[in-house]
Design an enzyme around this catalytic site. Structure first.
Site, PDB file in Angstrom:
ATOM      1  N   GLN A 144      13.291 -37.655  15.004  1.00 48.23           N
ATOM      2  CA  GLN A 144      12.341 -38.502  14.436  1.00 48.23           C
ATOM      3  C   GLN A 144      11.286 -37.323  13.499  1.00 48.23           C
ATOM      4  O   GLN A 144      10.831 -36.374  14.032  1.00 48.23           O
ATOM      5  CB  GLN A 144      11.283 -38.966  15.308  1.00 48.23           C
ATOM      6  CG  GLN A 144      10.125 -39.781  14.569  1.00 48.23           C
ATOM      7  CD  GLN A 144       9.506 -40.898  15.447  1.00 48.23           C
ATOM      8  OE1 GLN A 144       8.667 -40.630  16.414  1.00 48.23           O
ATOM      9  NE2 GLN A 144      10.054 -42.107  15.077  1.00 48.23           N
TER      10      GLN A 144
ATOM     11  N   LEU B 134      -0.090 -32.099  14.236  1.00 47.43           N
ATOM     12  CA  LEU B 134       0.177 -33.668  14.058  1.00 47.43           C
ATOM     13  C   LEU B 134      -1.097 -34.245  13.652  1.00 47.43           C
ATOM     14  O   LEU B 134      -2.291 -34.126  14.163  1.00 47.43           O
ATOM     15  CB  LEU B 134       0.541 -34.397  15.280  1.00 47.43           C
ATOM     16  CG  LEU B 134       0.608 -35.889  15.263  1.00 47.43           C
ATOM     17  CD1 LEU B 134       1.729 -36.254  14.289  1.00 47.43           C
ATOM     18  CD2 LEU B 134       0.813 -36.599  16.456  1.00 47.43           C
TER      19      LEU B 134
ATOM     20  N   GLU C 279      -0.763 -40.734  14.411  1.00 56.25           N
ATOM     21  CA  GLU C 279      -0.491 -42.278  13.641  1.00 56.25           C
ATOM     22  C   GLU C 279      -1.745 -43.157  13.910  1.00 56.25           C
ATOM     23  O   GLU C 279      -2.006 -44.046  13.121  1.00 56.25           O
ATOM     24  CB  GLU C 279       0.854 -43.042  14.191  1.00 56.25           C
ATOM     25  CG  GLU C 279       1.332 -44.175  13.393  1.00 56.25           C
ATOM     26  CD  GLU C 279       2.650 -44.515  13.753  1.00 56.25           C
ATOM     27  OE1 GLU C 279       3.501 -43.638  14.010  1.00 56.25           O
ATOM     28  OE2 GLU C 279       2.951 -45.747  14.112  1.00 56.25           O
TER      29      GLU C 279
ATOM     30  N   ARG D 194       8.090 -45.253  11.456  1.00 56.64           N
ATOM     31  CA  ARG D 194       8.222 -44.009  10.968  1.00 56.64           C
ATOM     32  C   ARG D 194       9.089 -43.402  10.042  1.00 56.64           C
ATOM     33  O   ARG D 194       8.977 -42.748   9.150  1.00 56.64           O
ATOM     34  CB  ARG D 194       7.985 -42.768  12.262  1.00 56.64           C
ATOM     35  CG  ARG D 194       6.617 -43.100  12.831  1.00 56.64           C
ATOM     36  CD  ARG D 194       6.661 -42.270  14.180  1.00 56.64           C
ATOM     37  NE  ARG D 194       5.347 -42.489  14.595  1.00 56.64           N
ATOM     38  CZ  ARG D 194       4.973 -41.735  15.938  1.00 56.64           C
ATOM     39  NH1 ARG D 194       5.781 -41.148  16.736  1.00 56.64           N
ATOM     40  NH2 ARG D 194       3.586 -41.850  16.398  1.00 56.64           N
TER      41      ARG D 194
ATOM     42  N   HIS E 298       9.244 -34.375  14.928  1.00 51.03           N
ATOM     43  CA  HIS E 298       8.185 -34.985  15.833  1.00 51.03           C
ATOM     44  C   HIS E 298       8.629 -35.228  17.043  1.00 51.03           C
ATOM     45  O   HIS E 298       8.232 -35.392  18.237  1.00 51.03           O
ATOM     46  CB  HIS E 298       7.516 -36.047  15.274  1.00 51.03           C
ATOM     47  CG  HIS E 298       6.384 -36.545  16.184  1.00 51.03           C
ATOM     48  ND1 HIS E 298       5.142 -36.046  16.443  1.00 51.03           N
ATOM     49  CD2 HIS E 298       6.233 -37.949  16.483  1.00 51.03           C
ATOM     50  CE1 HIS E 298       4.389 -36.761  17.178  1.00 51.03           C
ATOM     51  NE2 HIS E 298       5.050 -37.668  17.196  1.00 51.03           N
TER      52      HIS E 298
HETATM   53  C1  LIG Z   1       1.619 -33.729  18.661  1.00 46.88           C
HETATM   54  C2  LIG Z   1       2.180 -34.766  19.407  1.00 46.88           C
HETATM   55  C3  LIG Z   1       1.691 -36.209  19.627  1.00 46.88           C
HETATM   56  C4  LIG Z   1       2.236 -37.274  20.283  1.00 46.88           C
HETATM   57  N1  LIG Z   1       1.507 -38.287  20.577  1.00 46.88           N
HETATM   58  C5  LIG Z   1       2.113 -39.205  21.319  1.00 46.88           C
HETATM   59  C6  LIG Z   1       1.351 -40.399  21.474  1.00 46.88           C
HETATM   60  O1  LIG Z   1       0.157 -40.601  20.995  1.00 46.88           O
HETATM   61  N2  LIG Z   1       2.051 -41.274  22.256  1.00 46.88           N
HETATM   62  C7  LIG Z   1       3.291 -41.283  22.339  1.00 46.88           C
HETATM   63  O2  LIG Z   1       3.588 -42.087  23.221  1.00 46.88           O
HETATM   64  N3  LIG Z   1       3.989 -40.188  22.395  1.00 46.88           N
HETATM   65  C8  LIG Z   1       3.399 -39.171  21.691  1.00 46.88           C
HETATM   66  N4  LIG Z   1       3.957 -38.089  21.378  1.00 46.88           N
HETATM   67  C9  LIG Z   1       5.281 -37.782  21.978  1.00 46.88           C
HETATM   68  C10 LIG Z   1       5.290 -37.395  23.666  1.00 46.88           C
HETATM   69  O3  LIG Z   1       3.958 -36.645  23.570  1.00 46.88           O
HETATM   70  C11 LIG Z   1       6.238 -36.778  24.019  1.00 46.88           C
HETATM   71  O4  LIG Z   1       7.491 -37.172  23.943  1.00 46.88           O
HETATM   72  C12 LIG Z   1       6.040 -36.592  25.535  1.00 46.88           C
HETATM   73  O5  LIG Z   1       4.848 -36.197  25.877  1.00 46.88           O
HETATM   74  C13 LIG Z   1       7.117 -35.781  26.450  1.00 46.88           C
HETATM   75  O6  LIG Z   1       6.903 -35.534  27.680  1.00 46.88           O
HETATM   76  P1  LIG Z   1       7.681 -35.180  28.647  1.00 46.88           P
HETATM   77  O7  LIG Z   1       7.110 -35.185  30.120  1.00 46.88           O
HETATM   78  O8  LIG Z   1       9.045 -35.625  28.643  1.00 46.88           O
HETATM   79  O9  LIG Z   1       8.182 -33.532  28.397  1.00 46.88           O
HETATM   80  P2  LIG Z   1       6.847 -32.355  27.864  1.00 46.88           P
HETATM   81  O10 LIG Z   1       5.562 -33.031  27.901  1.00 46.88           O
HETATM   82  O11 LIG Z   1       7.528 -31.859  26.791  1.00 46.88           O
HETATM   83  O12 LIG Z   1       7.200 -31.511  29.145  1.00 46.88           O
HETATM   84  C14 LIG Z   1       8.195 -30.508  29.365  1.00 46.88           C
HETATM   85  C15 LIG Z   1       8.194 -30.004  30.448  1.00 46.88           C
HETATM   86  O13 LIG Z   1       9.460 -29.064  31.113  1.00 46.88           O
HETATM   87  C16 LIG Z   1       8.939 -27.832  30.980  1.00 46.88           C
HETATM   88  N5  LIG Z   1      10.095 -26.919  30.957  1.00 46.88           N
HETATM   89  C17 LIG Z   1      11.043 -27.129  29.802  1.00 46.88           C
HETATM   90  N6  LIG Z   1      11.961 -26.228  29.911  1.00 46.88           N
HETATM   91  C18 LIG Z   1      11.823 -25.445  30.968  1.00 46.88           C
HETATM   92  C19 LIG Z   1      12.567 -24.624  31.502  1.00 46.88           C
HETATM   93  N7  LIG Z   1      13.395 -24.051  30.665  1.00 46.88           N
HETATM   94  N8  LIG Z   1      12.147 -24.224  32.728  1.00 46.88           N
HETATM   95  C20 LIG Z   1      10.970 -24.484  33.348  1.00 46.88           C
HETATM   96  N9  LIG Z   1      10.380 -25.522  32.905  1.00 46.88           N
HETATM   97  C21 LIG Z   1      10.889 -26.006  31.724  1.00 46.88           C
HETATM   98  C22 LIG Z   1       7.838 -27.584  30.293  1.00 46.88           C
HETATM   99  O14 LIG Z   1       7.163 -26.594  30.853  1.00 46.88           O
HETATM  100  C23 LIG Z   1       6.916 -28.879  30.585  1.00 46.88           C
HETATM  101  O15 LIG Z   1       6.429 -28.679  31.862  1.00 46.88           O
HETATM  102  C24 LIG Z   1       3.473 -36.812  20.742  1.00 46.88           C
HETATM  103  C25 LIG Z   1       4.212 -35.966  20.267  1.00 46.88           C
HETATM  104  C26 LIG Z   1       3.464 -34.886  19.772  1.00 46.88           C
HETATM  105  C27 LIG Z   1       4.507 -33.679  19.192  1.00 46.88           C
END
Ligand SMILES: Cc1cc2nc3c(=O)[nH]c(=O)nc-3n(C[C@H](O)[C@H](O)[C@H](O)COP(=O)(O)OP(=O)(O)OC[C@H]3O[C@@H](n4cnc5c(N)ncnc54)[C@H](O)[C@@H]3O)c2cc1C
Length: 582
Positions: A237, A249, A252, A283, A353
């Site tokens: 995306q 960012l 939105e 988007r 993103h």
């Molecule tokens: C700037 C921004 C704003 C956003 N705003 C929104 C929003 O308003 N609403 C919405 O729905 N979505 C939003 N998104 C998307 C959303 O934030 C993400 O898709 C979501 O937070 C991902 O969460 P997650 O728990 O899957 O992974 P993450 O939050 O990315 O966490 C990944 C975890 O894995 C760990 N990790 C990774 N690799 C390793 C490794 N090799 N060894 C040990 N640990 C590891 C990291 O340390 C971390 O703890 C946004 C994205 C961005 C970039």
């Protein structure tokens, strides 16, 4: 080297973003101390990328005002350009409101309507204002709320800054994973009955991206190396409003609160591309419209970075509304571009993103092999998973919803599985020693090319050849480049720092290897898909082709350097694909 020490838990969760924390909370609140949990994060737990989520989290709250599960599900399926599996979409939509209420009970400060009820704002592609928010710091508050909740329980351990290097799968079963402890530089084996991969996306394979520097696709690369399929990785995306020149960012929510996009002629050009939804079209559509304006000469150019852009105008919202609803946006624009959105429009262009693809799972976030068999004990949650809800294009605010719902499901199923299994089975000692060798081979090399150089070239290739508009020859050239970079990294990738303690240079090198694996899959999957759908738009195949391509891509590792692609039908339970108009 002394050999690999081991750590043992019933369930190990890799990742402490919204998905990982939600999974941990579910296990603890339902099973308490019956199930021990380890939460590993390569960054400090609360620095996980999820804290950056800004604008909101989608859920149906006010059915009496016209919203419905069916409308949320339909918006998501249409937004996905009909590549979403509709059974999973329904599941998420139906479980989402309870997640919002749980967060409310656990203390999240949702923004409110004047009457005190929870407020919701508009997001692109949603036909009802259904994004709950906490100003424009939603992810931060969700993380804080989940973390506070988790602190109420015993029987879990955190492994901050431990870097997971590989997962081990034998005989169709999860058999432990390996992590580098930066404090002593040793590789540890994590034995567990079940694991949840919640490692997020892979956006840092691009340079111009909104993602934190830590989002390097490690979990996806580990799954790929372990022989698991990555699904629909061609769909990346591009968010319309990345701040120029940094790529940070501009949520939105800025358009949700009424911001306009303007070209160099001062026109609200979205009227030409999505006359009904305008700036709040999905988007993929808004990003293509912006790039079309730029390519046809109606953009602006940043003299320093050379990046072309259009403008996001918030001035008409007024200072009070900007301060109340979009305080972080004002701060970001001021600090990172020297622009006060109260007085001047913000320069923006599409920015990498979100990773729509991910590790192939079933409806309940169980990791699958290419034949569709569950890898016993292995679950995936959050952005790392491709269940698939977002198909070819995610709607804003649906990701954090999926993180919460998938974290809950994966947590519950992993705990139940762990309670059924007698003991955690690990790999052979040889396998563990081979892991140490794999990691430390990089450090032993005497000379070579530093990984940051290879990483930079990778990002440039992705930025230029796998962006909003794609084309066959250019992508093929990009794929060749990535194969060469991958070979170079393996042959001569150089870690200058030879120390064992906190060797971040070594971690950068492993991340770069991971990014190259993921990029290889993105490129091969993108070249093979000879149609345009959602975020994957090709000049040489500009139409969606349902007769040949209404299917998911499954990419598995083939030998050292190749990828084998197969396809799986989309699960269509409610709506047949139609033309997408906004
Ligand atoms: C700037 C921004 C704003 C956003 N705003 C929104 C929003 O308003 N609403 C919405 O729905 N979505 C939003 N998104 C998307 C959303 O934030 C993400 O898709 C979501 O937070 C991902 O969460 P997650 O728990 O899957 O992974 P993450 O939050 O990315 O966490 C990944 C975890 O894995 C760990 N990790 C990774 N690799 C390793 C490794 N090799 N060894 C040990 N640990 C590891 C990291 O340390 C971390 O703890 C946004 C994205 C961005 C970039």
């Amino acid at each position: 080297m002394s050999g690999v020490e081991s750590v043992e838990h019933d369930v190990v969760i890799v990742g402490s973003g919204i998905a990982g924390l939600r999974a941990a909370v579910e296990i603890k609140r339902v099973y308490g101390e019956k199930v021990s949990v380890g939460v590993i994060s390569k960054v400090q737990l609360m620095r996980s990328h999820s804290v950056a989520a800004e604008g909101g989290t989608a859920a149906v709250l006010y059915r009496e005002e016209g919203d419905s599960f069916s409308l949320h599900a339909w918006d998501t399926v249409k937004g996905s350009d009909f590549l979403a599996d509709q059974d999973v979409v329904w599941l998420m939509v139906k479980l989402a409101p309870e997640e919002m209420r749980l967060l409310e009970h656990w203390g999240i400060p949702w923004s409110r309507r004047p009457d005190g009820r929870i407020a919701q704002r508009a997001f692109g592609g949603h036909s009802f204002n259904r994004a709950l928010y906490a100003a424009d710091k939603t992810g931060f508050y969700e993380m804080q709320t989940l973390y506070n909740k988790l602190l109420e329980y015993d029987g879990w351990e955190r492994y901050d800054e431990w870097f997971v290097t590989n997962i081990n799968i034998e005989e169709g079963e999860f058999r432990g994973l390996y992590a580098l402890n930066p404090r002593d530089g040793n590789i540890y084996l994590f034995k567990a009955k079940a694991a949840i991969i919640a490692t997020g996306g892979a956006g840092r394979i691009y340079n111009f991206t909104t993602y934190s520097h830590s989002v390097t696709g490690d979990g996806l690369a580990m799954a790929f190396r372990a022989g698991l399929p990555l699904k629909d990785m061609e769909f990346v995306q591009f968010h319309p409003t990345g701040l120029v020149p940094s790529g940070i960012l501009i949520s939105e929510a800025a358009r949700g609160e009424g911001g306009y996009l303007l070209n160099s002629k001062g026109e609200r050009f979205m009227a030409r591309y999505a006359p009904q939804r305008m700036e709040l079209a999905p988007r993929d559509i808004v990003s293509r419209a912006m790039m079309t304006e730029i390519m046809e000469g109606r953009g602006f150019k940043d003299p320093v970075s050379g990046l072309e852009y259009v403008l996001l105008d918030l001035r008409h919202l007024g200072e009070d509304k900007i301060n109340e609803k979009l305080p972080a946006i004002r701060e970001i624009a001021l600090k990172h571009a020297g622009i006060d959105p109260v007085e001047e429009p913000i320069p923006v262009r599409p920015v990498a993103h979100y990773t729509m693809g991910g590790i192939h799972t079933d409806t309940y976030y169980r990791a699958l092999d290419v034949e569709g068999r569950w890898i016993k004990g292995l679950f995936v949650a959050g952005e790392a998973a491709a269940a698939s809800i977002h198909g070819a294009n995610r709607l804003g605010s649906n990701s954090t919803t999926e993180c919460l719902v998938s974290g809950r499901i994966a947590g519950m199923l992993a705990a139940e599985y762990a309670l059924r299994v007698k003991e955690a089975r690990g790999p052979s000692r040889e396998r563990s020693l081979a892991e140490e060798d794999w990691v430390y081979k990089l450090v032993r090399r005497e000379s070579g090319t530093p990984s940051y150089q290879i990483r930079r070239e990778l990002q440039e290739t992705m930025d230029t050849r796998f962006y909003v508009f794609r084309e066959g020859d250019s992508m093929r050239g990009g794929a060749l480049k990535i194969i060469k970079l991958r070979e170079a990294m393996r042959r001569e990738g150089y870690v200058e720092d030879k120390s064992r303690v906190y060797n971040t240079d070594l971690i950068l090198a492993i991340e770069t290897l991971n990014m190259l694996d993921v990029a290889l899959v993105v490129t091969k999957s993108a070249i093979a898909r000879t149609e345009s759908r959602g975020a994957h738009y090709r000049f040489d195949y500009p139409r969606r082709d349902d007769s040949s391509w209404l299917k998911h891509t499954l990419a598995i590792r083939y030998g050292e350097d190749d990828v084998s692609l197969s396809y799986e039908p989309v699960r269509i339970t409610t709506w047949k694909p139609t033309e997408r108009k906004y």
